[in-house]
Design a protein around this motif. Sequence first.
Motif, PDB file in Angstrom:
ATOM      1  N   SER A  44      -2.159  10.355   4.296  1.00  0.00           N
ATOM      2  CA  SER A  44      -2.611   9.391   3.303  1.00  0.00           C
ATOM      3  C   SER A  44      -3.540   8.331   3.891  1.00  0.00           C
ATOM      4  CB  SER A  44      -1.403   8.700   2.669  1.00  0.00           C
ATOM      5  OG  SER A  44      -0.815   7.801   3.583  1.00  0.00           O
ATOM      6  N   VAL A  45      -4.329   7.741   2.995  1.00  0.00           N
ATOM      7  CA  VAL A  45      -5.193   6.633   3.382  1.00  0.00           C
ATOM      8  C   VAL A  45      -4.321   5.492   3.894  1.00  0.00           C
ATOM      9  CG1 VAL A  45      -6.769   4.867   2.515  1.00  0.00           C
ATOM     10  CG2 VAL A  45      -7.047   7.246   1.799  1.00  0.00           C
ATOM     11  N   ARG A  77      -2.159   2.753  10.843  1.00  0.00           N
ATOM     12  CA  ARG A  77      -2.393   3.108  12.248  1.00  0.00           C
ATOM     13  C   ARG A  77      -3.596   2.374  12.858  1.00  0.00           C
ATOM     14  NH1 ARG A  77       0.628   7.504  13.884  1.00  0.00           N
ATOM     15  NH2 ARG A  77       1.615   8.660  12.198  1.00  0.00           N
ATOM     16  N   ARG A  78      -4.620   2.080  12.050  1.00  0.00           N
ATOM     17  CA  ARG A  78      -5.854   1.478  12.574  1.00  0.00           C
ATOM     18  C   ARG A  78      -5.930  -0.034  12.429  1.00  0.00           C
ATOM     19  NH1 ARG A  78     -10.951   2.214  10.993  1.00  0.00           N
ATOM     20  NH2 ARG A  78     -11.658   2.211  13.115  1.00  0.00           N
ATOM     21  N   SER A  79      -5.117  -0.599  11.570  1.00  0.00           N
ATOM     22  CA  SER A  79      -5.268  -1.998  11.217  1.00  0.00           C
ATOM     23  C   SER A  79      -4.913  -2.958  12.351  1.00  0.00           C
ATOM     24  CB  SER A  79      -4.401  -2.326  10.000  1.00  0.00           C
ATOM     25  OG  SER A  79      -4.566  -3.682   9.652  1.00  0.00           O
ATOM     26  N   PRO A  80      -5.757  -3.983  12.529  1.00  0.00           N
ATOM     27  CA  PRO A  80      -5.458  -5.009  13.537  1.00  0.00           C
ATOM     28  C   PRO A  80      -4.457  -6.046  13.017  1.00  0.00           C
ATOM     29  CG  PRO A  80      -7.528  -5.518  12.472  1.00  0.00           C
ATOM     30  CD  PRO A  80      -7.062  -4.187  11.916  1.00  0.00           C
ATOM     31  N   VAL A  81      -4.122  -5.972  11.716  1.00  0.00           N
ATOM     32  CA  VAL A  81      -3.178  -6.913  11.096  1.00  0.00           C
ATOM     33  C   VAL A  81      -2.059  -6.131  10.420  1.00  0.00           C
ATOM     34  CG1 VAL A  81      -4.986  -8.649  10.710  1.00  0.00           C
ATOM     35  CG2 VAL A  81      -4.465  -6.985   8.916  1.00  0.00           C
ATOM     36  N   PRO A  82      -0.941  -6.785  10.096  1.00  0.00           N
ATOM     37  CA  PRO A  82       0.148  -6.086   9.412  1.00  0.00           C
ATOM     38  C   PRO A  82      -0.303  -5.511   8.065  1.00  0.00           C
ATOM     39  CG  PRO A  82       0.880  -8.234  10.183  1.00  0.00           C
ATOM     40  CD  PRO A  82      -0.606  -8.185  10.381  1.00  0.00           C
ATOM     41  N   VAL A  83       0.270  -4.357   7.711  1.00  0.00           N
ATOM     42  CA  VAL A  83      -0.024  -3.707   6.434  1.00  0.00           C
ATOM     43  C   VAL A  83       1.293  -3.511   5.693  1.00  0.00           C
ATOM     44  CG1 VAL A  83      -0.964  -1.657   5.291  1.00  0.00           C
ATOM     45  CG2 VAL A  83      -2.007  -2.499   7.411  1.00  0.00           C
ATOM     46  N   ILE A 119      -8.617 -11.629   7.842  1.00  0.00           N
ATOM     47  CA  ILE A 119      -7.505 -11.396   6.919  1.00  0.00           C
ATOM     48  C   ILE A 119      -6.202 -11.327   7.712  1.00  0.00           C
ATOM     49  CG2 ILE A 119      -6.572  -9.745   5.243  1.00  0.00           C
ATOM     50  CD1 ILE A 119      -9.145 -11.245   4.338  1.00  0.00           C
ATOM     51  N   ASP A 120      -5.129 -11.921   7.175  1.00  0.00           N
ATOM     52  CA  ASP A 120      -3.843 -11.947   7.865  1.00  0.00           C
ATOM     53  C   ASP A 120      -2.961 -10.746   7.547  1.00  0.00           C
ATOM     54  OD1 ASP A 120      -4.271 -14.425   9.188  1.00  0.00           O
ATOM     55  OD2 ASP A 120      -3.876 -15.456   7.304  1.00  0.00           O
ATOM     56  N   MET A 121      -3.107 -10.162   6.351  1.00  0.00           N
ATOM     57  CA  MET A 121      -2.269  -9.036   5.964  1.00  0.00           C
ATOM     58  C   MET A 121      -2.963  -8.203   4.890  1.00  0.00           C
ATOM     59  SD  MET A 121       1.511  -9.013   4.192  1.00  0.00           S
ATOM     60  CE  MET A 121       2.419  -9.386   5.678  1.00  0.00           C
ATOM     61  N   VAL A 122      -2.789  -6.892   4.943  1.00  0.00           N
ATOM     62  CA  VAL A 122      -3.308  -5.979   3.926  1.00  0.00           C
ATOM     63  C   VAL A 122      -2.103  -5.483   3.128  1.00  0.00           C
ATOM     64  CG1 VAL A 122      -4.457  -3.771   3.508  1.00  0.00           C
ATOM     65  CG2 VAL A 122      -5.233  -5.239   5.380  1.00  0.00           C
ATOM     66  N   ASN A 165     -15.457   5.393   4.528  1.00  0.00           N
ATOM     67  CA  ASN A 165     -14.104   5.934   4.534  1.00  0.00           C
ATOM     68  C   ASN A 165     -13.115   4.785   4.433  1.00  0.00           C
ATOM     69  OD1 ASN A 165     -14.835   8.666   4.909  1.00  0.00           O
ATOM     70  ND2 ASN A 165     -15.173   8.273   7.067  1.00  0.00           N
ATOM     71  N   PRO A 166     -12.253   4.779   3.407  1.00  0.00           N
ATOM     72  CA  PRO A 166     -11.336   3.656   3.219  1.00  0.00           C
ATOM     73  C   PRO A 166     -10.476   3.359   4.444  1.00  0.00           C
ATOM     74  CG  PRO A 166     -11.298   5.070   1.297  1.00  0.00           C
ATOM     75  CD  PRO A 166     -12.130   5.760   2.340  1.00  0.00           C
ATOM     76  N   HIS A 167     -10.014   4.420   5.133  1.00  0.00           N
ATOM     77  CA  HIS A 167      -9.136   4.187   6.280  1.00  0.00           C
ATOM     78  C   HIS A 167      -9.870   3.543   7.457  1.00  0.00           C
ATOM     79  CE1 HIS A 167     -10.756   8.179   7.308  1.00  0.00           C
ATOM     80  NE2 HIS A 167     -10.554   7.814   8.568  1.00  0.00           N
ATOM     81  N   GLU A 168     -11.187   3.543   7.426  1.00  0.00           N
ATOM     82  CA  GLU A 168     -11.976   2.855   8.445  1.00  0.00           C
ATOM     83  C   GLU A 168     -12.446   1.492   7.950  1.00  0.00           C
ATOM     84  OE1 GLU A 168     -15.110   5.611   9.240  1.00  0.00           O
ATOM     85  OE2 GLU A 168     -13.839   6.929  10.442  1.00  0.00           O
ATOM     86  N   GLU A 169     -12.902   1.440   6.698  1.00  0.00           N
ATOM     87  CA  GLU A 169     -13.490   0.219   6.149  1.00  0.00           C
ATOM     88  C   GLU A 169     -12.459  -0.884   5.918  1.00  0.00           C
ATOM     89  OE1 GLU A 169     -16.666  -0.308   6.034  1.00  0.00           O
ATOM     90  OE2 GLU A 169     -17.140   1.732   6.626  1.00  0.00           O
TER      91      GLU A 169
END
Length: 81
Positions: free
Chosen positions: A42-43, A49-55, A22-25, A8-12
Motif C-alpha cells: 500500500s501507499v 517506511r520513507r517518512s522522516p516524521v511519524p505517520v 510537517i510534524d506528522m502525516v 508517486n504519492p509514496h515519494e511525494e
Amino acid sequence: MTEIVEGNPHEEIPDYASEYGIDMVIMGTHGRTGLDRAVMRSVAERVVRRSPVPVLTVRAKRSTEVLSLFDLLLLFASFGG
C-alpha cells in the motif's frame, strides 16, 4: 492550505512533509492483509517506511462510502513554531 503535487504519492508525501516542516502525516488505509497485502504494497505502508516524521494511519471500515472518504484523506499536522 491546499496543494496538488504530481508524482508517486509514496515519494511525494514524505518529501512534502520534510520540505514544509510537517510534524506528522495522518492518512487513511484500506487495511489489506495476507496475499493481497504482499502483492499490493500500500501507499500508506510505503509512506510509513520513507517518512522522516511519524505517520498515523487510520483503517477504514468496509463501507464504500467510508472508503471513498478515506481515499481522499491526507492531513499534515504542524505542532507549533
